[in-house]
Design an enzyme around this catalytic site. Structure first.
Site, PDB file in Angstrom:
ATOM      1  CE  LYS A  25      -0.048   3.474   3.422  1.00 10.83           C
ATOM      2  NZ  LYS A  25      -1.043   3.975   4.388  1.00 10.83           N
TER       3      LYS A  25
ATOM      4  CG  ASP B  32      -3.214   5.874   2.667  1.00  7.10           C
ATOM      5  OD1 ASP B  32      -3.025   4.689   2.312  1.00  7.10           O
ATOM      6  OD2 ASP B  32      -2.637   6.398   3.638  1.00  7.10           O
TER       7      ASP B  32
ATOM      8  NE  ARG C  68     -11.744   3.110   4.894  1.00  2.94           N
ATOM      9  CZ  ARG C  68     -11.571   4.019   5.853  1.00  2.94           C
ATOM     10  NH1 ARG C  68     -12.515   4.914   6.095  1.00  2.94           N
ATOM     11  NH2 ARG C  68     -10.474   4.033   6.570  1.00  2.94           N
TER      12      ARG C  68
ATOM     13  CG  ASP D 235      -1.806   1.235   1.288  1.00  2.00           C
ATOM     14  OD1 ASP D 235      -1.982   1.892   0.237  1.00  2.00           O
ATOM     15  OD2 ASP D 235      -2.318   1.529   2.379  1.00  2.00           O
TER      16      ASP D 235
END
Length: 636
Positions: free
Chosen positions: A419, A489, A493, A412
């Site tokens: 990030k 980010d 979900r 990720d």
């Protein structure tokens, strides 16, 4: 005062009497050195009343005995060489480990009463089943004919039995982890013996679901998990090789005998990797543990001890797999490699697991726009993994059909909302998937009856390219709900939205739990040792909390605050994928509720904290908890 001196002398003598006859004999053989060390350390050791407290290690030199080979002619030089071999000294190490207050001999009467209650009730820990067995009915109290025991008294007894049951398992887990740590710390250890008084682990206090002696299973799984070390990417002298010489572990339970474990037959690291040309992974074959029980007991039989140890091996096997998956770098394991790993787990299950992999086209036909939207940014094809467990030889019907969903982001970056910290650790964003696959392996090995379990992972990566989703995009989930992407980010979900719809609608699972490294907000709330639990179903919450307490994988129930739903309201779509700054873990849980039938028991577990430890890496969190939960679902 002679009387006071005599009383003090008697008290000290009694305090150094060991519960275990094996230890008493060993102490005599060693010239009461164990008694002396316990007395010297009584202020800190407190005669073993502090659970997990150890005395300093005692090292005793012992001459190593070797049989001479019979020879007709022996030269002087050969005789000298043999004599030198016989003079070699080996060091035997001894440690006393506190079993807590329950290990005190004065508590033995309580233990024996507990054993009597268990043997008389004959039933497991499920109160409803126990009521049916005893002939109790709703709204009517019927006395148990043999003893005149009321329903309330039986329920109270069962609650006390559960408490004792969890204490035994906690003790087994502590013993296993402490002894494993010592074996890792002390170089050159080849054999290890653990001598335990028979009452310490509760004897045969289990049931048909958890096996005959869950505390012994917990000891074995904790010990084996404690021996884990990941040397796959170290070379030469940089390899730790902790406990590499350890060949055999013997557990000595009084009145039962020696239980021998060949820990080398338990696979340490899974060989997970990808070929440069073909993105596949390889899994080492799992061998059955070797267990030899050499005595009998009215508390635990040969078969009971063997079954308990095998179960411990199976649970540890799942933890090892989960840790290996999370520890694997992304250039070694991606979504395609994870799918291949799932297929290999199924191939090794003896037909108890069936694997189905949905590719991009099959996901498109099901309308999985949220999941595929996240996957757009990666050059690696998304793989939707579905493992199904069904008992092979059923003694009855399938009692329950359950679904377990794990977040499978193999890496990720954050996407276009890239990030700014911790990116080197983002391989652990597949921690939920790792727990699910580890549990699937354990469940197939334990082979519980009465339950059908679906293990589902929407595997992909959250990367950046010209096709990747951007903030402001609107994605459509498999249930038709539209989602405005506020932040790329908050992608986990999105992938799980479609996975939950699949488990709920297409598979028709009756209960669903989902595990994910979902939010940093949960870590802020609960720290790195505790996972958050969100569910609107009190019964499911209790199930998970009880099993969490039993396995030592901590969870804490968190609120599903309906007022925070307003944060997910979008101006252009049905939902936003992110709320405001505050209460982020709660709004993430609320988001997931939109993709499961509201009448269906569903729990979300945010394991972002306990999935990883800074010093040791992946923990394997969730694997044992999920495996035990699935096994429990086969009960009426």
């Amino acid at each position: 005062n002679n009387k006071d001196d005599d009383e003090e002398s008697t008290r000290k003598k009694q305090s150094t009497q060991f519960v275990s006859p094996h230890v008493q004999q060993l102490d005599t053989y060693l010239g009461r050195i164990l008694s002396n060390i316990m007395m010297e350390e009584q202020k800190s050791f407190k005669h073993g009343k502090v659970l997990g407290k150890m005395t300093p290690m005692i090292r005793v030199p012992v001459k190593k005995k070797k049989k001479r080979k019979q020879k007709k002619l022996v030269s002087a030089s050969e005789r000298k060489e043999e004599e030198e071999e016989e003079d070699k000294i080996e060091i035997r190490r001894y440690i006393l480990l506190g079993l807590g207050k329950g290990g005190n001999p004065s508590d033995s009467s309580t233990y024996w009463q507990t054993q009597q209650d268990v043997s008389e009730s004959i039933v497991g820990s499920n109160i409803r089943y126990m009521m049916q067995y005893l002939g109790f009915q709703k709204k009517k109290t019927i006395k148990q004919q043999l003893e005149g025991t009321t329903e309330r008294e039986w329920v109270d007894k069962e609650k006390e039995r559960k408490k004792a049951h969890h204490r035994y398992k906690a003790l087994g887990r502590k013993i296993g982890s402490v002894v494993a740590a010592k074996c890792m710390e002390e170089r050159g250890i080849k054999t290890c013996s653990i001598i335990i008084p028979e009452f310490a682990l509760g004897g045969n206090c289990g049931d048909d679901i958890e096996g005959p002696c869950p505390a012994l299973s917990e000891l074995v799984s904790s010990f084996l998990s404690g021996l884990y070390s990941d040397d796959r990417y170290r070379t030469g002298s940089r390899q730790k090789k902790l406990g590499e010489k350890l060949e055999k572990v013997t557990i000595v339970l009084d009145r039962i005998g020696e239980i021998e474990i060949d820990h080398r037959q338990h696979s340490n690291n899974e060989n997970i990797g990808m070929d440069e040309k073909e993105e596949t992974s390889v899994v080492a074959e799992e061998s059955d543990p070797t267990v030899a029980v050499t005595a009998t007991s009215h508390i635990m039989t040969h078969d009971a001890a063997k079954a308990a140890i095998e179960r411990g091996f199976h649970l540890a096997s799942g933890v090892y797999l989960a840790r290996d998956i999370v520890n694997s770098p992304h250039n070694v394991l991606n979504s395609v490699g994870l799918a291949d790993l799932a297929q290999r787990i199924a191939d090794q299950s003896g037909g108890l697991l069936k694997c189905r992999i949905l590719d991009r086209k099959e996901c498109e036909r099901r309308g999985m726009g949220a999941y595929l939207g996240v996957a757009r940014g990666s050059e690696t094809e998304p793989k939707f993994i579905h493992l199904t467990y069904k008992p092979k030889m059923m003694s009855g019907k399938i009692v329950r059909k359950v679904g377990i969903v794990g977040k499978g982001l193999l890496y990720d970056t954050g996407g276009y909302n890239i990030k700014t910290s911790m990116m080197e650790l983002m391989k652990f964003d597949c921690g939920g998937a790792a727990a699910v696959l580890g549990a699937a392996r354990s469940v197939a090995a334990i082979a519980p009856e009465g339950v059908e379990a679906s293990f589902v992972i929407a595997a992909c990566e959250n990367m950046i390219n010209e096709r990747a989703v951007v903030p402001g995009d609107v994605l459509t989930a498999a249930n038709g709900k539209t989602i405005e992407v506020i932040n790329t980010d908050a992608e986990g979900r999105l992938t799980m939205a479609d996975a939950l719809v699949y488990v709920d609608k297409e598979l028709g699972c009756q209960k669903i739990i989902e595990l994910s490294t979902l939010t940093g907000a949960c870590m802020v709330s609960l720290g790195s040792a505790i996972a958050g639990l969100w569910t609107s179903n009190d019964d499911l919450a209790r199930e998970i909390e009880v099993i969490s307490s039993s396995t030592g994988e901590k969870v804490w129930r968190m609120p599903l605050e309906k007022e925070y739903e307003e944060q997910l309201v979008s101006n252009i779509a049905d939902l936003k994928n992110l709320g405001t700054r505050y209460g982020g873990a709660i709004t993430a849980a609320l988001f997931l509720q939109h993709f499961v039938d509201k009448k269906k028991p569903f729990a979300h577990i945010d394991m972002a904290g306990p999935v990883w430890k800074t010093k040791s890496g992946a923990t394997g969190y969730g694997s044992k908890m999920v495996a035990e939960w699935v096994c429990q679902q086969g009960r009426e």
